[in-house]
Motif scaffolding. Structure first.
Motif, PDB file in Angstrom:
ATOM      1  N   LYS A  38       0.578   3.967 -10.383  1.00  0.00           N
ATOM      2  CA  LYS A  38       1.480   3.505  -9.328  1.00  0.00           C
ATOM      3  C   LYS A  38       1.617   1.997  -9.483  1.00  0.00           C
ATOM      4  N   LYS A  39       2.799   1.546  -9.917  1.00  0.00           N
ATOM      5  CA  LYS A  39       3.064   0.120 -10.113  1.00  0.00           C
ATOM      6  C   LYS A  39       3.747  -0.427  -8.868  1.00  0.00           C
ATOM      7  N   ILE A  40       3.139  -1.458  -8.289  1.00  0.00           N
ATOM      8  CA  ILE A  40       3.629  -2.035  -7.035  1.00  0.00           C
ATOM      9  C   ILE A  40       4.053  -3.476  -7.283  1.00  0.00           C
ATOM     10  N   GLN A  41       5.253  -3.810  -6.850  1.00  0.00           N
ATOM     11  CA  GLN A  41       5.784  -5.177  -6.988  1.00  0.00           C
ATOM     12  C   GLN A  41       5.197  -6.051  -5.884  1.00  0.00           C
ATOM     13  N   VAL A  42       4.035  -6.646  -6.134  1.00  0.00           N
ATOM     14  CA  VAL A  42       3.362  -7.408  -5.078  1.00  0.00           C
ATOM     15  C   VAL A  42       4.076  -8.713  -4.753  1.00  0.00           C
ATOM     16  N   PHE A  43       4.810  -9.291  -5.700  1.00  0.00           N
ATOM     17  CA  PHE A  43       5.487 -10.563  -5.432  1.00  0.00           C
ATOM     18  C   PHE A  43       6.641 -10.400  -4.453  1.00  0.00           C
ATOM     19  N   GLU A  44       7.140  -9.184  -4.269  1.00  0.00           N
ATOM     20  CA  GLU A  44       8.228  -8.938  -3.321  1.00  0.00           C
ATOM     21  C   GLU A  44       7.720  -8.620  -1.922  1.00  0.00           C
ATOM     22  N   MET A  45       6.395  -8.526  -1.752  1.00  0.00           N
ATOM     23  CA  MET A  45       5.798  -8.191  -0.465  1.00  0.00           C
ATOM     24  C   MET A  45       5.562  -9.430   0.378  1.00  0.00           C
ATOM     25  N   GLY A  46       5.613  -9.229   1.679  1.00  0.00           N
ATOM     26  CA  GLY A  46       5.168 -10.266   2.593  1.00  0.00           C
ATOM     27  C   GLY A  46       3.645 -10.245   2.671  1.00  0.00           C
ATOM     28  N   SER A  47       3.066 -11.201   3.336  1.00  0.00           N
ATOM     29  CA  SER A  47       1.598 -11.287   3.389  1.00  0.00           C
ATOM     30  C   SER A  47       0.990 -10.088   4.120  1.00  0.00           C
ATOM     31  N   LYS A  48       1.672  -9.578   5.149  1.00  0.00           N
ATOM     32  CA  LYS A  48       1.163  -8.406   5.872  1.00  0.00           C
ATOM     33  C   LYS A  48       1.173  -7.175   4.963  1.00  0.00           C
ATOM     34  N   SER A  51      -1.573  -7.434   2.360  1.00  0.00           N
ATOM     35  CA  SER A  51      -2.874  -7.153   2.963  1.00  0.00           C
ATOM     36  C   SER A  51      -3.068  -5.649   3.160  1.00  0.00           C
ATOM     37  N   GLU A  52      -2.019  -4.954   3.621  1.00  0.00           N
ATOM     38  CA  GLU A  52      -2.090  -3.508   3.796  1.00  0.00           C
ATOM     39  C   GLU A  52      -2.298  -2.797   2.466  1.00  0.00           C
ATOM     40  N   CYS A  53      -1.669  -3.297   1.428  1.00  0.00           N
ATOM     41  CA  CYS A  53      -1.817  -2.725   0.093  1.00  0.00           C
ATOM     42  C   CYS A  53      -3.268  -2.864  -0.395  1.00  0.00           C
ATOM     43  N   MET A  54      -3.855  -4.036  -0.188  1.00  0.00           N
ATOM     44  CA  MET A  54      -5.237  -4.255  -0.613  1.00  0.00           C
ATOM     45  C   MET A  54      -6.197  -3.380   0.204  1.00  0.00           C
ATOM     46  N   GLU A  56      -5.426  -0.435   1.386  1.00  0.00           N
ATOM     47  CA  GLU A  56      -5.242   0.916   0.838  1.00  0.00           C
ATOM     48  C   GLU A  56      -6.097   1.096  -0.413  1.00  0.00           C
ATOM     49  N   ILE A  57      -6.134   0.091  -1.273  1.00  0.00           N
ATOM     50  CA  ILE A  57      -6.938   0.177  -2.496  1.00  0.00           C
ATOM     51  C   ILE A  57      -8.415   0.298  -2.150  1.00  0.00           C
ATOM     52  N   GLU A  58      -8.880  -0.520  -1.216  1.00  0.00           N
ATOM     53  CA  GLU A  58     -10.287  -0.454  -0.806  1.00  0.00           C
ATOM     54  C   GLU A  58     -10.620   0.915  -0.226  1.00  0.00           C
ATOM     55  N   LEU A  59      -9.710   1.477   0.554  1.00  0.00           N
ATOM     56  CA  LEU A  59      -9.918   2.801   1.125  1.00  0.00           C
ATOM     57  C   LEU A  59      -9.972   3.858   0.019  1.00  0.00           C
ATOM     58  N   LEU A  60      -9.033   3.805  -0.928  1.00  0.00           N
ATOM     59  CA  LEU A  60      -9.024   4.755  -2.042  1.00  0.00           C
ATOM     60  C   LEU A  60     -10.315   4.690  -2.857  1.00  0.00           C
ATOM     61  N   ARG A  61     -10.832   3.487  -3.055  1.00  0.00           N
ATOM     62  CA  ARG A  61     -12.078   3.318  -3.818  1.00  0.00           C
ATOM     63  C   ARG A  61     -13.252   4.042  -3.180  1.00  0.00           C
ATOM     64  N   THR A  62     -13.273   4.096  -1.849  1.00  0.00           N
ATOM     65  CA  THR A  62     -14.422   4.659  -1.149  1.00  0.00           C
ATOM     66  C   THR A  62     -14.300   6.154  -0.876  1.00  0.00           C
ATOM     67  N   LEU A  63     -13.086   6.697  -0.866  1.00  0.00           N
ATOM     68  CA  LEU A  63     -12.902   8.111  -0.533  1.00  0.00           C
ATOM     69  C   LEU A  63     -13.272   9.018  -1.698  1.00  0.00           C
ATOM     70  N   GLN A  64     -14.029  10.045  -1.394  1.00  0.00           N
ATOM     71  CA  GLN A  64     -14.366  11.062  -2.384  1.00  0.00           C
ATOM     72  C   GLN A  64     -14.285  12.406  -1.688  1.00  0.00           C
ATOM     73  N   HIS A  65     -13.221  13.148  -1.964  1.00  0.00           N
ATOM     74  CA  HIS A  65     -13.004  14.438  -1.309  1.00  0.00           C
ATOM     75  C   HIS A  65     -12.163  15.295  -2.245  1.00  0.00           C
ATOM     76  N   PRO A  66     -12.444  16.586  -2.326  1.00  0.00           N
ATOM     77  CA  PRO A  66     -11.685  17.448  -3.261  1.00  0.00           C
ATOM     78  C   PRO A  66     -10.196  17.535  -2.985  1.00  0.00           C
ATOM     79  N   HIS A  67      -9.759  17.210  -1.756  1.00  0.00           N
ATOM     80  CA  HIS A  67      -8.344  17.303  -1.409  1.00  0.00           C
ATOM     81  C   HIS A  67      -7.640  15.945  -1.379  1.00  0.00           C
ATOM     82  N   GLU A  80       2.620  -7.482 -10.937  1.00  0.00           N
ATOM     83  CA  GLU A  80       2.592  -6.061 -10.610  1.00  0.00           C
ATOM     84  C   GLU A  80       1.147  -5.622 -10.434  1.00  0.00           C
ATOM     85  N   LEU A  81       0.915  -4.886  -9.382  1.00  0.00           N
ATOM     86  CA  LEU A  81      -0.389  -4.279  -9.153  1.00  0.00           C
ATOM     87  C   LEU A  81      -0.246  -2.832  -9.566  1.00  0.00           C
ATOM     88  N   THR A  82      -1.079  -2.382 -10.495  1.00  0.00           N
ATOM     89  CA  THR A  82      -1.032  -0.991 -10.944  1.00  0.00           C
ATOM     90  C   THR A  82      -2.306  -0.308 -10.538  1.00  0.00           C
TER      91      THR A  82
END
Length: 86
Positions: A38-48, A51-54, A56-67, A80-82
């Motif tokens: 998932k390639k995200i255009q971070v330079f086109e984002m506002g600061s809010k 922050s929400e994108c970062m 989401e990444i932290e949340l994804l890193r910690t989640l471990q569930h089969p679904h 670009e953040l991939t």
């Protein structure tokens, strides 16, 4: 390491597009595992949004569930953040 060193992006297949992102299916070079990039255009984002994108990444890193799709990696390159996921 650079994105193209970790993943075969030359043969990636487009899966979908969003407002600030593009999603491809590709192979991880080290083991040929199919991944989603998932390639995200971070330079086109506002600061809010950035922050929400970062958060989401932290949340994804910690989640471990089969679904829930597993987070594998994250690369910031050329404004670009991939995020790599299973």
């Amino acid at each position: 390491a650079a994105l193209n060193q970790k993943y075969d992006i030359d043969h990636a297949q487009l899966i979908g597009r969003g407002k600030l992102s593009v999603v491809h299916r590709a192979r991880r070079r080290v083991d040929q595992r199919l991944v989603v990039l998932k390639k995200i255009q971070v330079f086109e984002m506002g600061s809010k949004e950035r922050s929400e994108c970062m958060n989401e990444i932290e949340l994804l890193r910690t989640l471990q569930h089969p679904h829930i799709i597993s987070y594998l990696d994250c690369v910031l390159e050329d404004n670009e953040l991939t995020i790599a996921m299973e």
